[in-house]
Design an enzyme around this catalytic site. Structure first.
Site, PDB file in Angstrom:
ATOM      1  N   ASP A  25       0.799  -1.059  -0.107  1.00  0.00           N
ATOM      2  CA  ASP A  25      -0.019  -0.150  -0.042  1.00  0.00           C
ATOM      3  C   ASP A  25       0.785   1.264   0.144  1.00  0.00           C
ATOM      4  OD1 ASP A  25      -2.105   1.298  -0.049  1.00  0.00           O
ATOM      5  OD2 ASP A  25      -2.547   1.318   2.158  1.00  0.00           O
ATOM      6  N   ARG A  29       0.199   7.589  -3.054  1.00  0.00           N
ATOM      7  CA  ARG A  29       0.663   8.685  -2.346  1.00  0.00           C
ATOM      8  C   ARG A  29       1.999   8.963  -2.595  1.00  0.00           C
ATOM      9  NH1 ARG A  29      -1.180   6.210   3.321  1.00  0.00           N
ATOM     10  NH2 ARG A  29      -1.690   4.514   1.895  1.00  0.00           N
ATOM     11  N   ASN A  73     -11.050  -2.621  -5.543  1.00  0.00           N
ATOM     12  CA  ASN A  73     -10.083  -1.701  -6.278  1.00  0.00           C
ATOM     13  C   ASN A  73     -10.677  -1.305  -7.664  1.00  0.00           C
ATOM     14  OD1 ASN A  73      -6.959  -3.112  -4.854  1.00  0.00           O
ATOM     15  ND2 ASN A  73      -8.160  -1.087  -4.434  1.00  0.00           N
ATOM     16  N   ARG A  76     -11.788   2.404  -8.642  1.00  0.00           N
ATOM     17  CA  ARG A  76     -10.891   3.104  -9.007  1.00  0.00           C
ATOM     18  C   ARG A  76     -11.091   3.755 -10.518  1.00  0.00           C
ATOM     19  NH1 ARG A  76      -5.148   2.148  -5.735  1.00  0.00           N
ATOM     20  NH2 ARG A  76      -6.023   1.652  -3.705  1.00  0.00           N
ATOM     21  N   ARG A 199      -5.164  -1.176   8.898  1.00  0.00           N
ATOM     22  CA  ARG A 199      -6.503  -1.814   8.761  1.00  0.00           C
ATOM     23  C   ARG A 199      -5.968  -3.213   7.676  1.00  0.00           C
ATOM     24  NH1 ARG A 199      -7.672   3.103   6.750  1.00  0.00           N
ATOM     25  NH2 ARG A 199      -7.137   3.448   4.306  1.00  0.00           N
TER      26      ARG A 199
HETATM   27  C1  IPE Z   1      -5.452  -2.679  -0.027  1.00  0.00           C
HETATM   28  O1  IPE Z   1      -5.069  -1.413  -0.315  1.00  0.00           O
HETATM   29  C2  IPE Z   1      -5.556  -3.405  -1.526  1.00  0.00           C
HETATM   30  C3  IPE Z   1      -4.447  -3.703  -2.162  1.00  0.00           C
HETATM   31  C4  IPE Z   1      -3.205  -3.519  -1.381  1.00  0.00           C
HETATM   32  C5  IPE Z   1      -4.193  -4.323  -3.179  1.00  0.00           C
HETATM   33  P1  IPE Z   1      -6.458  -0.316  -0.661  1.00  0.00           P
HETATM   34  O2  IPE Z   1      -5.466   1.036  -0.703  1.00  0.00           O
HETATM   35  O3  IPE Z   1      -7.236  -0.484  -1.624  1.00  0.00           O
HETATM   36  O4  IPE Z   1      -7.122  -0.073   0.926  1.00  0.00           O
HETATM   37  P2  IPE Z   1      -7.975   0.886   1.475  1.00  0.00           P
HETATM   38  O5  IPE Z   1      -8.771   1.521   0.469  1.00  0.00           O
HETATM   39  O6  IPE Z   1      -7.007   1.839   2.094  1.00  0.00           O
HETATM   40  O7  IPE Z   1      -8.614   0.052   2.673  1.00  0.00           O
HETATM   41  C1  IPE Z   2      -1.513  -0.053  -3.237  1.00  0.00           C
HETATM   42  O1  IPE Z   2      -1.322   1.471  -3.357  1.00  0.00           O
HETATM   43  C2  IPE Z   2      -1.966  -0.655  -4.727  1.00  0.00           C
HETATM   44  C3  IPE Z   2      -3.158  -1.197  -4.927  1.00  0.00           C
HETATM   45  C4  IPE Z   2      -4.155  -0.931  -4.388  1.00  0.00           C
HETATM   46  C5  IPE Z   2      -3.371  -1.723  -6.219  1.00  0.00           C
HETATM   47  P1  IPE Z   2      -2.332   2.305  -3.462  1.00  0.00           P
HETATM   48  O2  IPE Z   2      -2.769   2.747  -4.975  1.00  0.00           O
HETATM   49  O3  IPE Z   2      -3.732   2.278  -2.714  1.00  0.00           O
HETATM   50  O4  IPE Z   2      -1.766   3.641  -2.670  1.00  0.00           O
HETATM   51  P2  IPE Z   2      -2.300   4.643  -1.952  1.00  0.00           P
HETATM   52  O5  IPE Z   2      -2.881   3.884  -0.662  1.00  0.00           O
HETATM   53  O6  IPE Z   2      -3.552   5.552  -2.708  1.00  0.00           O
HETATM   54  O7  IPE Z   2      -1.465   5.710  -1.518  1.00  0.00           O
HETATM   55 MG    MG Z   3      -4.103   2.344  -0.637  1.00  0.00          MG
END
Ligand code: IPE
Ligand code: IPE
Ligand code: MG
Length: 245
Positions: A25, A29, A73, A76, A199
């Site tokens: 994750d 950001r 996801n 998005r 989480r």
């Molecule tokens: C969890 O991350 C899913 C993956 C890392 C693939 P998210 O970024 O989707 O989770 P939330 O939305 O912060 O809970």
């Molecule tokens: C995790 O990084 C990758 C996936 C969930 C596919 P994020 O894309 O959730 O990155 P943040 O949490 O928005 O920074």
């Molecule tokens: Mg994320």
């Protein structure tokens, strides 16, 4: 900096989880901080994934599951989802060469039936071509959600009861575990989540019943093998009780 206790010795690091779950994750950001599109974070995150997967094998972890794309996801923007799917394609095409010297068996967990047909084919190839590897099992959770997995398991169990091959008295914890994507794999000992979020986000909810959680503020694209070693040392220092004393 995460909530790590003091550095442990190599020997203590040897107490490794049989099954480690990693929530990759913070890609978005990381990119935003650099004024880049979110996709750029996923590109770097995918490179980090390869490095960390190999390091897990080096550390003697039996099974590692990487949360790659959740059932949530899909919410998005299409552009971002497409970029992630293209990275997956690229990884699947390159992994054969990139991982050829690794003793790693690749498996996928999640509902792959809705993915593009070429991706499904590449996934099947990756599984078949590594099926005889005897080292670490590498699970990639793609279109994976813990609740969707439990619903799938319940449907399969109900079908077996209906067909008369299973009686309702036989539905116990082991039976449920055997109907999950992770059937036959050890329970999750440790969950690692970088990026400062505390989480589970629908990851391995059944398998995590007694997992130890290690959180870290580092964003995934900045995550290093050293960060993994610190997290493993933190895990090795935990006292697990499983309800006992
Ligand atoms: C969890 O991350 C899913 C993956 C890392 C693939 P998210 O970024 O989707 O989770 P939330 O939305 O912060 O809970
Ligand atoms: C995790 O990084 C990758 C996936 C969930 C596919 P994020 O894309 O959730 O990155 P943040 O949490 O928005 O920074
Ligand atoms: Mg994320």
């Amino acid at each position: 900096m995460g909530l790590f206790s003091k550095r442990k010795t190599e020997e203590e690091i040897a107490v490794v989880p049989a099954h480690l779950g990693i929530i990759m994750d913070g890609n978005g950001r990381w990119a935003k901080k650099r004024g880049l599109p979110r996709q750029a974070g996923h590109v770097t995150g995918a490179k980090v994934f390869r490095t960390i997967a190999k390091h897990c094998e080096k550390r003697g972890i039996g099974t590692v599951t990487f949360y790659t794309f959740s059932t949530e996801n899909w919410k998005r923007p299409a552009e971002e989802v497409n970029a992630i799917m293209n990275l997956l394609r690229q990884y699947l095409k390159e992994s054969l060469e990139d991982f050829k010297n690794e003793n790693i068996r690749t498996q996928f967990i999640g509902d792959r039936s809705v993915l593009a047909p070429d991706i499904q084919e590449l996934m099947a190839e990756a599984e078949a071509s590594t099926a005889d590897k005897t080292g670490m099992v590498l699970n990639l959770a793609i279109n994976y959600g813990g609740r969707a997995e439990l619903a799938m398991a319940m449907r399969r169990i109900a079908d077996e009861v209906k067909a008369g091959t299973l009686s309702s008295e036989e539905i116990d914890e082991a039976c449920i575990a055997e109907h999950l994507y992770t059937a036959g794999q050890p329970e999750v000992d440790m969950i690692l989540r970088p990026s400062g979020e505390y989480r589970l986000s629908n990851f391995l909810i059944w398998q995590c019943a007694y997992a130890e959680y290690v959180f870290d503020d580092v964003l995934w694209p900045d995550f290093t093998t050293k960060d993994l070693d610190r997290a493993l040392a933190e895990y090795a220092g935990r006292h697990r009780r499983f309800g006992g004393v």
